[in-house]
Design a protein around this motif. Structure first.
Motif, PDB file in Angstrom:
ATOM      1  N   UNK A  52      48.667 102.774  46.096  1.00 21.83           N
ATOM      2  CA  UNK A  52      47.378 102.286  46.228  1.00 21.83           C
ATOM      3  C   UNK A  52      47.212 101.848  47.619  1.00 21.83           C
ATOM      4  N   UNK A  53      46.329 102.567  48.202  1.00 17.65           N
ATOM      5  CA  UNK A  53      45.727 102.546  49.569  1.00 17.65           C
ATOM      6  C   UNK A  53      45.235 100.987  49.714  1.00 17.65           C
ATOM      7  N   UNK A  54      46.021 100.034  50.240  1.00 15.42           N
ATOM      8  CA  UNK A  54      45.516  98.579  50.562  1.00 15.42           C
ATOM      9  C   UNK A  54      45.426  98.059  51.891  1.00 15.42           C
ATOM     10  N   UNK A  55      46.212  98.772  52.670  1.00  8.12           N
ATOM     11  CA  UNK A  55      46.629  98.176  54.115  1.00  8.12           C
ATOM     12  C   UNK A  55      48.065  97.639  53.964  1.00  8.12           C
ATOM     13  N   UNK A  56      48.531  97.048  54.988  1.00 10.38           N
ATOM     14  CA  UNK A  56      49.777  96.581  54.805  1.00 10.38           C
ATOM     15  C   UNK A  56      50.207  95.703  54.118  1.00 10.38           C
ATOM     16  N   UNK A  57      50.589  95.774  52.885  1.00 12.37           N
ATOM     17  CA  UNK A  57      50.919  94.711  51.868  1.00 12.37           C
ATOM     18  C   UNK A  57      52.010  94.052  52.284  1.00 12.37           C
ATOM     19  N   UNK A  58      52.176  92.734  52.088  1.00 15.58           N
ATOM     20  CA  UNK A  58      53.286  91.969  52.328  1.00 15.58           C
ATOM     21  C   UNK A  58      53.775  91.213  51.101  1.00 15.58           C
ATOM     22  N   UNK A  59      53.241  91.257  49.947  1.00 14.89           N
ATOM     23  CA  UNK A  59      53.690  90.602  48.789  1.00 14.89           C
ATOM     24  C   UNK A  59      52.536  90.988  47.763  1.00 14.89           C
ATOM     25  N   UNK A  60      52.961  90.753  46.282  1.00 16.98           N
ATOM     26  CA  UNK A  60      51.980  91.163  45.215  1.00 16.98           C
ATOM     27  C   UNK A  60      52.353  90.316  44.050  1.00 16.98           C
ATOM     28  N   UNK A  61      51.482  90.126  43.191  1.00 15.37           N
ATOM     29  CA  UNK A  61      51.378  89.093  42.032  1.00 15.37           C
ATOM     30  C   UNK A  61      50.948  90.040  40.983  1.00 15.37           C
ATOM     31  N   UNK A  62      51.534  89.579  39.850  1.00 16.93           N
ATOM     32  CA  UNK A  62      51.091  90.389  38.455  1.00 16.93           C
ATOM     33  C   UNK A  62      50.232  89.268  37.708  1.00 16.93           C
ATOM     34  N   UNK A  63      49.095  89.624  37.269  1.00 22.81           N
ATOM     35  CA  UNK A  63      48.318  88.564  36.544  1.00 22.81           C
ATOM     36  C   UNK A  63      47.995  89.152  35.151  1.00 22.81           C
ATOM     37  N   UNK A  64      48.825  88.904  34.061  1.00 20.77           N
ATOM     38  CA  UNK A  64      48.426  89.462  32.918  1.00 20.77           C
ATOM     39  C   UNK A  64      47.613  89.144  32.232  1.00 20.77           C
ATOM     40  N   UNK A  65      47.083  87.788  32.518  1.00 19.41           N
ATOM     41  CA  UNK A  65      45.760  87.304  31.743  1.00 19.41           C
ATOM     42  C   UNK A  65      44.493  88.134  32.226  1.00 19.41           C
ATOM     43  N   UNK A  66      44.473  88.508  33.594  1.00 17.54           N
ATOM     44  CA  UNK A  66      43.341  89.161  34.081  1.00 17.54           C
ATOM     45  C   UNK A  66      43.372  90.572  34.105  1.00 17.54           C
ATOM     46  N   UNK A  67      44.715  90.982  33.698  1.00 13.75           N
ATOM     47  CA  UNK A  67      45.035  92.601  33.722  1.00 13.75           C
ATOM     48  C   UNK A  67      45.081  93.117  35.202  1.00 13.75           C
ATOM     49  N   UNK A  68      45.434  92.310  36.450  1.00 16.21           N
ATOM     50  CA  UNK A  68      45.254  92.636  37.655  1.00 16.21           C
ATOM     51  C   UNK A  68      46.550  92.680  38.427  1.00 16.21           C
ATOM     52  N   UNK A  69      46.521  93.308  39.502  1.00 14.00           N
ATOM     53  CA  UNK A  69      47.419  93.076  40.716  1.00 14.00           C
ATOM     54  C   UNK A  69      46.936  92.695  41.815  1.00 14.00           C
ATOM     55  N   UNK A  70      47.676  91.497  42.689  1.00 13.08           N
ATOM     56  CA  UNK A  70      46.903  90.954  43.737  1.00 13.08           C
ATOM     57  C   UNK A  70      47.696  91.170  44.733  1.00 13.08           C
ATOM     58  N   UNK A  71      47.346  91.927  45.785  1.00 14.49           N
ATOM     59  CA  UNK A  71      48.476  92.266  46.952  1.00 14.49           C
ATOM     60  C   UNK A  71      47.611  91.609  48.296  1.00 14.49           C
ATOM     61  N   UNK A  72      48.708  90.592  48.841  1.00 15.49           N
ATOM     62  CA  UNK A  72      48.424  90.103  50.287  1.00 15.49           C
ATOM     63  C   UNK A  72      48.348  91.183  51.266  1.00 15.49           C
ATOM     64  N   UNK A  73      47.457  91.198  51.999  1.00 12.21           N
ATOM     65  CA  UNK A  73      47.269  92.146  52.993  1.00 12.21           C
ATOM     66  C   UNK A  73      47.134  91.504  54.354  1.00 12.21           C
ATOM     67  N   UNK A  74      48.095  91.217  55.099  1.00 10.82           N
ATOM     68  CA  UNK A  74      48.119  90.321  56.321  1.00 10.82           C
ATOM     69  C   UNK A  74      47.212  90.734  57.507  1.00 10.82           C
ATOM     70  N   UNK A  75      47.307  91.840  57.881  1.00 11.12           N
ATOM     71  CA  UNK A  75      46.666  92.297  59.256  1.00 11.12           C
ATOM     72  C   UNK A  75      45.194  92.394  58.662  1.00 11.12           C
ATOM     73  N   UNK A  76      44.466  92.488  57.522  1.00 10.80           N
ATOM     74  CA  UNK A  76      43.088  92.563  57.370  1.00 10.80           C
ATOM     75  C   UNK A  76      42.583  91.383  56.651  1.00 10.80           C
ATOM     76  N   UNK A  77      43.633  90.205  56.786  1.00 13.51           N
ATOM     77  CA  UNK A  77      43.315  88.762  56.171  1.00 13.51           C
ATOM     78  C   UNK A  77      42.427  88.939  54.850  1.00 13.51           C
ATOM     79  N   UNK A  78      43.240  89.535  53.873  1.00 13.98           N
ATOM     80  CA  UNK A  78      42.520  89.725  52.741  1.00 13.98           C
ATOM     81  C   UNK A  78      43.885  89.687  51.549  1.00 13.98           C
TER      82      UNK A  78
END
Length: 136
Positions: A52-78
């Motif tokens: 998945x083209x996200x930007x430079x990911x430095x960590x990810x979290x699995x959220x089963x309640x919302x059926x999502x992954x959250x990826x921290x993208x440091x360079x883009x601050x998002x």
């Protein structure tokens, strides 16, 4: 303990930063910093499901309640928000600095915490509203 067979990720250009397991879907999430992707790998066969083209990911979290992954993208601050089923980016959360995120230690997912990689801040993110709780 024995070392298992290595997982080879096609198109690899550099290092990985952080790994996270989605136990329910039997996947490995690999923060592929140099490729600027979150690589989703099927376990136990070790096959790449999608980069998945996200930007430079430095960590990810699995959220089963919302059926999502959250990826921290440091360079883009998002944070990139990724649907766990389609593996498509469904939104982003802008942050005031470069984020670093790790898996929560509780099952409570009304919000989660993201630290400022280069600073002293900790941000509270509301996954339902897809925003930093301090951003109004």
């Amino acid at each position: 303990m024995t070392l298992g067979r290595p997982i080879v990720v096609p198109g690899t250009k550099g290092r990985f930063d952080y790994l996270q397991v989605d136990e329910k879907l039997n996947r490995l999430l690999a923060a592929h910093t140099i490729n600027k992707t979150l690589d989703i790998i099927s376990l136990p066969d070790g096959k790449l499901v999608k980069s998945v083209s996200t930007g430079a990911v430095q960590g990810a979290v699995v959220d089963t309640d919302h059926n999502k992954y959250y990826a921290s993208v440091s360079a883009e601050k998002k944070l990139a928000i990724i649907d766990r089923q389609t593996l498509e980016i469904t939104g982003t959360v802008s942050l005031p600095g470069p984020p670093r995120m790790r898996s929560p230690t509780t099952q409570r997912t009304e919000w989660f915490y993201v630290c400022h990689d280069d600073g002293e801040d900790v941000w509270v993110v509301d996954p339902s509203a897809q925003k930093n709780r301090d951003s109004g």
